[in-house]
Enzyme design. Sequence first.
Site, PDB file in Angstrom:
ATOM      1  NE  ARG A   1      12.626  16.861  23.480  1.00  0.00           N
ATOM      2  CZ  ARG A   1      13.306  16.937  24.624  1.00  0.00           C
ATOM      3  NH1 ARG A   1      14.030  15.923  25.033  1.00  0.00           N
ATOM      4  NH2 ARG A   1      13.245  18.009  25.360  1.00  0.00           N
TER       5      ARG A   1
ATOM      6  NE  ARG B   1      13.903  23.861  24.918  1.00  0.00           N
ATOM      7  CZ  ARG B   1      14.637  23.259  25.846  1.00  0.00           C
ATOM      8  NH1 ARG B   1      15.003  23.915  26.910  1.00  0.00           N
ATOM      9  NH2 ARG B   1      15.025  22.014  25.683  1.00  0.00           N
TER      10      ARG B   1
ATOM     11  NE  ARG C   1       7.967  26.011  27.655  1.00  0.00           N
ATOM     12  CZ  ARG C   1       8.134  26.728  28.736  1.00  0.00           C
ATOM     13  NH1 ARG C   1       7.345  27.725  29.014  1.00  0.00           N
ATOM     14  NH2 ARG C   1       9.100  26.424  29.581  1.00  0.00           N
TER      15      ARG C   1
ATOM     16  CG  ASP D   1       8.523  15.499  29.039  1.00  0.00           C
ATOM     17  OD1 ASP D   1       9.314  15.972  28.206  1.00  0.00           O
ATOM     18  OD2 ASP D   1       8.903  14.925  30.072  1.00  0.00           O
TER      19      ASP D   1
ATOM     20  CE1 TYR E   1      14.533  12.697  33.578  1.00  0.00           C
ATOM     21  CE2 TYR E   1      14.296  10.736  32.209  1.00  0.00           C
ATOM     22  CZ  TYR E   1      14.786  12.021  32.402  1.00  0.00           C
ATOM     23  OH  TYR E   1      15.533  12.618  31.413  1.00  0.00           O
TER      24      TYR E   1
HETATM   25  O1  CP3 Z   1       9.745  14.976  19.826  1.00  0.00           O
HETATM   26  C1  CP3 Z   1       8.905  15.896  19.959  1.00  0.00           C
HETATM   27  O2  CP3 Z   1       8.957  16.967  19.352  1.00  0.00           O
HETATM   28  C2  CP3 Z   1       7.732  15.658  20.905  1.00  0.00           C
HETATM   29  C3  CP3 Z   1       7.883  16.193  22.202  1.00  0.00           C
HETATM   30  C4  CP3 Z   1       8.809  15.583  23.237  1.00  0.00           C
HETATM   31  C5  CP3 Z   1       9.257  16.342  24.351  1.00  0.00           C
HETATM   32  N1  CP3 Z   1       9.912  15.506  25.205  1.00  0.00           N
HETATM   33  C6  CP3 Z   1       8.985  17.771  24.566  1.00  0.00           C
HETATM   34  C7  CP3 Z   1       9.837  18.545  25.489  1.00  0.00           C
HETATM   35  C8  CP3 Z   1       9.304  14.286  23.391  1.00  0.00           C
HETATM   36  C9  CP3 Z   1       9.190  13.077  22.473  1.00  0.00           C
HETATM   37  C10 CP3 Z   1       9.983  14.252  24.654  1.00  0.00           C
HETATM   38  C11 CP3 Z   1      10.588  13.032  25.218  1.00  0.00           C
HETATM   39  C12 CP3 Z   1      11.473  13.154  26.385  1.00  0.00           C
HETATM   40  N2  CP3 Z   1      11.323  13.935  27.484  1.00  0.00           N
HETATM   41  C13 CP3 Z   1      12.619  12.346  26.581  1.00  0.00           C
HETATM   42  C14 CP3 Z   1      13.097  11.272  25.641  1.00  0.00           C
HETATM   43  C15 CP3 Z   1      13.803  11.854  24.483  1.00  0.00           C
HETATM   44  C16 CP3 Z   1      15.212  12.250  24.790  1.00  0.00           C
HETATM   45  O3  CP3 Z   1      15.532  13.425  24.520  1.00  0.00           O
HETATM   46  O4  CP3 Z   1      15.994  11.416  25.260  1.00  0.00           O
HETATM   47  C17 CP3 Z   1      13.187  12.710  27.819  1.00  0.00           C
HETATM   48  C18 CP3 Z   1      14.440  12.128  28.411  1.00  0.00           C
HETATM   49  C19 CP3 Z   1      12.355  13.704  28.388  1.00  0.00           C
HETATM   50  C20 CP3 Z   1      12.499  14.374  29.703  1.00  0.00           C
HETATM   51  C21 CP3 Z   1      12.736  15.817  29.539  1.00  0.00           C
HETATM   52  N3  CP3 Z   1      11.767  16.718  29.155  1.00  0.00           N
HETATM   53  C22 CP3 Z   1      13.926  16.512  29.770  1.00  0.00           C
HETATM   54  C23 CP3 Z   1      15.238  15.878  30.184  1.00  0.00           C
HETATM   55  C24 CP3 Z   1      13.649  17.855  29.535  1.00  0.00           C
HETATM   56  C25 CP3 Z   1      14.594  19.013  29.805  1.00  0.00           C
HETATM   57  C26 CP3 Z   1      15.667  19.078  28.813  1.00  0.00           C
HETATM   58  C27 CP3 Z   1      15.186  19.894  27.665  1.00  0.00           C
HETATM   59  O5  CP3 Z   1      15.335  19.458  26.526  1.00  0.00           O
HETATM   60  O6  CP3 Z   1      14.678  20.975  27.961  1.00  0.00           O
HETATM   61  C28 CP3 Z   1      12.305  17.974  29.098  1.00  0.00           C
HETATM   62  C29 CP3 Z   1      11.586  19.197  28.694  1.00  0.00           C
HETATM   63  C30 CP3 Z   1      10.987  19.211  27.314  1.00  0.00           C
HETATM   64  N4  CP3 Z   1      10.316  18.168  26.729  1.00  0.00           N
HETATM   65  C31 CP3 Z   1      10.955  20.326  26.422  1.00  0.00           C
HETATM   66  C32 CP3 Z   1      10.244  19.911  25.279  1.00  0.00           C
HETATM   67  C33 CP3 Z   1       9.903  20.741  24.067  1.00  0.00           C
HETATM   68  C34 CP3 Z   1      11.514  21.700  26.701  1.00  0.00           C
HETATM   69  C35 CP3 Z   1      10.625  22.365  27.688  1.00  0.00           C
HETATM   70  C36 CP3 Z   1      10.390  23.814  27.387  1.00  0.00           C
HETATM   71  O7  CP3 Z   1       9.752  24.149  26.351  1.00  0.00           O
HETATM   72  O8  CP3 Z   1      10.804  24.627  28.198  1.00  0.00           O
END
Ligand code: CP3
Length: 339
Positions: free
Chosen positions: A23, A27, A36, A72, A147
């Site tokens: 990740r 943010r 964003r 995502d 999910y």
């Molecule tokens: O790694 C990176 O920088 C690439 C981008 C990436 C995102 N999500 C961007 C994101 C990757 C590889 C993911 C994978 C992802 N998404 C996973 C597996 C990794 C892990 O953390 O276990 C999962 C479970 C998700 C599902 C998901 N997406 C959740 C649970 C959430 C909300 C929680 C959170 O962190 O906000 C997201 C949203 C998300 N995915 C954001 C980002 C940058 C935040 C959204 C925003 O900018 O408002």
Amino acid sequence: MEPLFLTACRGLATPRPPIWLMRQAGRYLPEYRELRRQVTFLELCKTPALACTATLQPIRRFGLDAAIVFSDLLVPLEAMGLRVEFTEQGPALPEPIRSAADLARLHVFDPLQATPFVGETIKRARDQLDATPVIGFAGAPFTVATYAVEGKTGKSFLETKKLFYREPETAHRLLDLIATATRAYLLAQIAAGAQAIQLFDSWLGVLGPEEWDEFVCAPTRDLVAAIKSAGVPVIYFPNGATTILDRIARIEADVYSIDWRIPLGQARARLRAGGAGTFALQGNLDPALLLAPPLRLRAQIGKILEEGAGTGHIFNLGHGIYPETPVENVELLLRTVRG
Ligand code: CP3
């Protein structure tokens, strides 16, 4: 010269461990928050010029050893026919899959038609990077299934377990369908230029060994094999499941991404006990340590560097970086790993 990251993926020792962070685009970066402000999260994922900017932000700022495509885990579920929303509380899928009848709403998809923006983002990132490799990714079948069934990030994962125990046939079909769709989705990422693939099994730790054997191992192993035969290394992240690493070894990933709940030396031993041949380890700093004082942070980084020596080692966090992480602590981490 081959980038350190790709050498380490082959299980070979490198002069220093390559480092990237799960990740890493997100943010905690002021420039990500700025980007964003202009679009919703899904618009960001689906607009290649913007998604490419997000992909490159942590590379431009820190010079990390690999980029991961900005997207995502839920993108393919939307392409399979489920409504996906991102709310303040996280992802929401208002029409989850809880029965054989629900399963009829899910279908495989053509990535070039349904998710062209992912490949386009990868192409752009490759064009704009010199030598830094680009990682493609997807959720592993089990985590994506949670999910689909829970309709959100699970807590007890009771809906998923109820489906496994009460309707095992439906559970098998759901996992197989997700694995089939994911395979095409990842092969398209490789065709677009992804040089390694990470499979996130973020919630695997809620299962016991029997459920792994009965439901999860085969579709995950077959998916790994399909990606490997396309010629790129596969990183598998079995979060929270270090107690069953011996069984997990059966999927024959190139790299196992390890969480912070076990030292890397013990993880290596468990994988070897399970019959793993040549593999690399990725990990395994607790992302919460990036909120700790420098002395404590440095001490743990030092331990991980020692534990990592002995196979290919890619330095990473044990799970995603927290949004409240100070950028200075990421800089300290990089300085320490690079000696
Ligand atoms: O790694 C990176 O920088 C690439 C981008 C990436 C995102 N999500 C961007 C994101 C990757 C590889 C993911 C994978 C992802 N998404 C996973 C597996 C990794 C892990 O953390 O276990 C999962 C479970 C998700 C599902 C998901 N997406 C959740 C649970 C959430 C909300 C929680 C959170 O962190 O906000 C997201 C949203 C998300 N995915 C954001 C980002 C940058 C935040 C959204 C925003 O900018 O408002």
